[in-house]
Write a protein that holds these residues in place. Structure first.
Motif, PDB file in Angstrom:
ATOM      1  N   ASN A 104       0.794  -1.295  -0.064  1.00 41.61           N
ATOM      2  CA  ASN A 104       0.010  -0.038   0.176  1.00 41.61           C
ATOM      3  C   ASN A 104       0.709   1.084   0.075  1.00 41.61           C
ATOM      4  O   ASN A 104       0.678   1.957   0.617  1.00 41.61           O
ATOM      5  CB  ASN A 104      -1.015   0.073   1.279  1.00 41.61           C
ATOM      6  CG  ASN A 104      -2.055   1.114   1.137  1.00 41.61           C
ATOM      7  OD1 ASN A 104      -2.228   1.595   0.265  1.00 41.61           O
ATOM      8  ND2 ASN A 104      -2.483   1.686   2.294  1.00 41.61           N
ATOM      9  N   ASN A 105       1.904   1.228  -0.917  1.00 40.72           N
ATOM     10  CA  ASN A 105       2.791   2.338  -0.925  1.00 40.72           C
ATOM     11  C   ASN A 105       2.406   3.479  -1.826  1.00 40.72           C
ATOM     12  O   ASN A 105       2.041   3.259  -3.137  1.00 40.72           O
ATOM     13  CB  ASN A 105       4.111   1.951  -1.406  1.00 40.72           C
ATOM     14  CG  ASN A 105       5.194   3.349  -1.542  1.00 40.72           C
ATOM     15  OD1 ASN A 105       5.064   4.326  -0.795  1.00 40.72           O
ATOM     16  ND2 ASN A 105       6.141   2.931  -2.696  1.00 40.72           N
ATOM     17  N   THR A 106       1.828   4.619  -1.514  1.00 44.96           N
ATOM     18  CA  THR A 106       1.489   5.658  -2.142  1.00 44.96           C
ATOM     19  C   THR A 106       2.278   6.840  -1.681  1.00 44.96           C
ATOM     20  O   THR A 106       1.980   8.157  -2.296  1.00 44.96           O
ATOM     21  CB  THR A 106      -0.150   6.199  -1.882  1.00 44.96           C
ATOM     22  OG1 THR A 106      -0.164   6.215  -0.388  1.00 44.96           O
ATOM     23  CG2 THR A 106      -0.961   5.045  -2.315  1.00 44.96           C
ATOM     24  N   ILE A 109       7.865   7.953  -3.685  1.00 44.36           N
ATOM     25  CA  ILE A 109       7.659   8.124  -5.129  1.00 44.36           C
ATOM     26  C   ILE A 109       9.140   8.207  -5.707  1.00 44.36           C
ATOM     27  O   ILE A 109       9.588   9.207  -5.269  1.00 44.36           O
ATOM     28  CB  ILE A 109       6.863   9.275  -5.662  1.00 44.36           C
ATOM     29  CG1 ILE A 109       5.425   9.210  -4.831  1.00 44.36           C
ATOM     30  CG2 ILE A 109       6.732   9.517  -7.158  1.00 44.36           C
ATOM     31  CD1 ILE A 109       4.561  10.364  -5.143  1.00 44.36           C
ATOM     32  N   LEU A 125      11.881   0.406  -4.714  1.00 44.95           N
ATOM     33  CA  LEU A 125      10.773   1.175  -5.126  1.00 44.95           C
ATOM     34  C   LEU A 125      10.722   1.064  -6.761  1.00 44.95           C
ATOM     35  O   LEU A 125       9.746   1.596  -7.266  1.00 44.95           O
ATOM     36  CB  LEU A 125      11.303   2.672  -4.854  1.00 44.95           C
ATOM     37  CG  LEU A 125      11.073   3.335  -3.692  1.00 44.95           C
ATOM     38  CD1 LEU A 125      11.959   4.618  -3.633  1.00 44.95           C
ATOM     39  CD2 LEU A 125       9.703   3.223  -3.140  1.00 44.95           C
ATOM     40  N   TYR A 128       7.019   0.428  -8.339  1.00 48.52           N
ATOM     41  CA  TYR A 128       6.099   1.386  -8.387  1.00 48.52           C
ATOM     42  C   TYR A 128       6.243   2.521  -9.668  1.00 48.52           C
ATOM     43  O   TYR A 128       7.485   2.513 -10.070  1.00 48.52           O
ATOM     44  CB  TYR A 128       6.143   2.388  -6.922  1.00 48.52           C
ATOM     45  CG  TYR A 128       6.098   1.437  -5.993  1.00 48.52           C
ATOM     46  CD1 TYR A 128       4.816   0.863  -5.806  1.00 48.52           C
ATOM     47  CD2 TYR A 128       6.909   1.172  -5.041  1.00 48.52           C
ATOM     48  CE1 TYR A 128       4.584  -0.179  -4.746  1.00 48.52           C
ATOM     49  CE2 TYR A 128       7.028   0.244  -4.105  1.00 48.52           C
ATOM     50  CZ  TYR A 128       5.598  -0.287  -3.827  1.00 48.52           C
ATOM     51  OH  TYR A 128       5.528  -1.244  -2.716  1.00 48.52           O
ATOM     52  N   THR A 129       5.545   3.402 -10.067  1.00 44.17           N
ATOM     53  CA  THR A 129       5.541   4.392 -11.045  1.00 44.17           C
ATOM     54  C   THR A 129       6.552   5.390 -10.627  1.00 44.17           C
ATOM     55  O   THR A 129       6.585   5.875  -9.491  1.00 44.17           O
ATOM     56  CB  THR A 129       4.095   5.059 -11.175  1.00 44.17           C
ATOM     57  OG1 THR A 129       3.181   4.227 -11.593  1.00 44.17           O
ATOM     58  CG2 THR A 129       4.147   6.114 -12.280  1.00 44.17           C
ATOM     59  N   TYR A 130       7.460   5.577 -11.638  1.00 38.99           N
ATOM     60  CA  TYR A 130       8.272   6.621 -11.297  1.00 38.99           C
ATOM     61  C   TYR A 130       8.108   7.784 -12.478  1.00 38.99           C
ATOM     62  O   TYR A 130       7.521   7.638 -13.310  1.00 38.99           O
ATOM     63  CB  TYR A 130       9.894   6.201 -11.640  1.00 38.99           C
ATOM     64  CG  TYR A 130      10.476   5.903 -13.085  1.00 38.99           C
ATOM     65  CD1 TYR A 130      10.739   6.906 -13.822  1.00 38.99           C
ATOM     66  CD2 TYR A 130       9.832   4.887 -13.881  1.00 38.99           C
ATOM     67  CE1 TYR A 130      11.411   6.764 -14.920  1.00 38.99           C
ATOM     68  CE2 TYR A 130      10.428   4.730 -14.992  1.00 38.99           C
ATOM     69  CZ  TYR A 130      11.126   5.665 -15.822  1.00 38.99           C
ATOM     70  OH  TYR A 130      11.147   5.667 -17.197  1.00 38.99           O
TER      71      TYR A 130
END
Length: 430
Positions: A104-106, A109, A125, A128-130
């Motif tokens: 649940n990483n929001t 970033i 990381l 996740y979106t970069y």
């Protein structure tokens, strides 16, 4: 509604990168995002480690800038392990938080300055979106995400589509230079494991006592190497007062003999480093209003059963106005010889314990009580005795967590292998 608070975590690697980070942070502020970086700070009262941790915890978003230097420091195999302590500390803190919120990483970033740096995104990381903030479109997508203006988010059924909220631009902030330095070799110091202090006394030709502070290490050979190197840099005396030696007493009302000792760089050493860096960088805007030099010290808490040794040392130092600081030859094992910490050494015994070849002459020592410390305004470097971080425990905890993750991964692979094997057997029976 308050503007989103963003902390940018990065590793210092030259002026160009510092300029890029400063410009990007001020760009976010111009878009109404409360961006924070270490360059805005000069001297956080709680100390840099706690400031870094609080920024990470209090931020709505943490932007982690992917660079080769940051990636190497996160792996702890940078060329100079004494460099980048700040980014190592931040990385350790961030990795733990990401691990705790793996599904649940929001908040955390990854960003980069150019796609060529994508490979240096922290391993945890990478899923996740970069955002490549050197690209205008990618940077705009990041800004919209931070502001909550993502039009692609699915609204709840029956919910009216709301217009994007606008935030007023925030004032840009100026850079405050931070330089981290240490007079002592931190890597050797940690390997030697400072674990004890002895107040001893030799005699001069007039049979007057000479006060001596001997630092004891679990690994005395490495302790000797520390003082060998220190003596080479200051030539066996510290008349310029570069080494700070401080003792803070009365820190525990339940134990009147407990105290803490600090060893590290003094103001005079930091001033010397400041002048040297200014001379080496005549074209840079380094001045007293925008720069801070942070010295890293080591602190040890002592819990003797008697205050006799310390009291005698203070009395003799007040009379002689000097003392010697050195390492101890013997390996300190408190459990084997507890009397060593509670019984004053005999006059003829220092040569058995003290390394006189490495003795450093000092004419200054800071001896204070907790009350004295709390009254100080402005605060002195001695306040570091109460802003300490147990780096050994942090790294040990990190290794334990890493071992647990690796163990879980191995168990998961074994379970999968068993399932595959079981499936193959079932298929053969059919």
């Amino acid at each position: 509604m308050k503007p989103p608070k963003v902390f940018i975590s990065y590793a210092h690697a030259g002026k160009q990168l510092a300029d890029d980070v400063l410009n990007f942070s001020n760009y976010l502020r111009s878009r109404g995002i409360d961006a924070e970086i270490d360059q805005y700070e000069e001297a956080p009262p709680q100390g840099w480690p706690l400031w870094m941790a609080s920024q990470v915890d209090q931020a709505d978003f943490v932007l982690v800038l992917a660079t080769e230097t940051y990636y190497k420091r996160s792996k702890d195999f940078a060329e100079n392990p004494n460099n980048g302590l700040g980014s190592k500390w931040e990385t350790l803190h961030i990795l733990q938080k990401v691990y705790e919120n793996a599904f649940n990483n929001t908040k955390y970033i990854p960003i980069c300055l150019g796609k060529e740096n994508k490979e240096f995104i922290l391993d945890s990381l990478k899923p996740y979106t970069y955002y490549d903030v050197s690209n205008a479109n990618s940077k705009e997508r990041l800004v919209n995400r931070l502001l909550g203006n993502n039009t692609n988010i699915r609204p709840e059924l029956g919910e009216n589509i709301q217009e994007n909220e606008e935030f007023s631009p925030l004032e840009p902030r100026i850079r405050k230079h931070l330089f981290v330095t240490s007079l002592i070799d931190l890597e050797l110091w940690d390997k030697a494991h400072w674990c004890g202090v002895a107040f001893s006394f030799a005699q001069d030709e007039d049979l007057e006592d000479i006060p001596i502070i001997g630092l004891g290490f679990r690994k005395p050979k490495i302790g000797k190497q520390i003082f060998d190197d220190l003596n080479k840099s200051i030539n066996n005396d510290d008349l310029k007062n570069h080494i700070r030696v401080s003792i803070v007493k009365d820190i525990d009302h339940l134990n009147p003999y407990k105290y803490r000792m600090l060893i590290g760089p003094n103001e005079e050493y930091l001033n010397t480093m400041s002048d040297r860096i200014k001379a080496q960088n005549p074209d840079h805007d380094i001045d007293n209003t925008t720069s801070i030099f942070m010295g890293i010290s080591r602190v040890l808490e002592l819990n003797p059963q008697s205050g006799e040794n310390l009291q005698k040392f203070i009395k003799v130092f007040d009379e002689r106005k000097f003392f010697y600081l050195t390492n101890m030859k013997e390996k300190l094992e408190k459990d084997k010889d507890p009397s060593f910490y509670t019984t004053p050494l005999a006059i003829d015994s220092p040569k058995d314990y003290i390394d006189f070849d490495n003795a450093i002459l000092k004419k200054d020592i800071n001896i204070k009580t907790l009350i004295d410390l709390n009254k100080e305004n402005p605060k002195s470097l001695d306040h570091a005795v109460f802003s300490t971080i147990d780096t050994r425990k942090l790294m040990k905890d990190h290794r334990i967590e890493k071992s647990k993750r690796e163990k879980k991964a191995v168990e998961k692979r074994k379970r999968r292998a068993k399932e595959v094997k079981k499936t193959k057997k079932a298929a053969k029976k059919k």
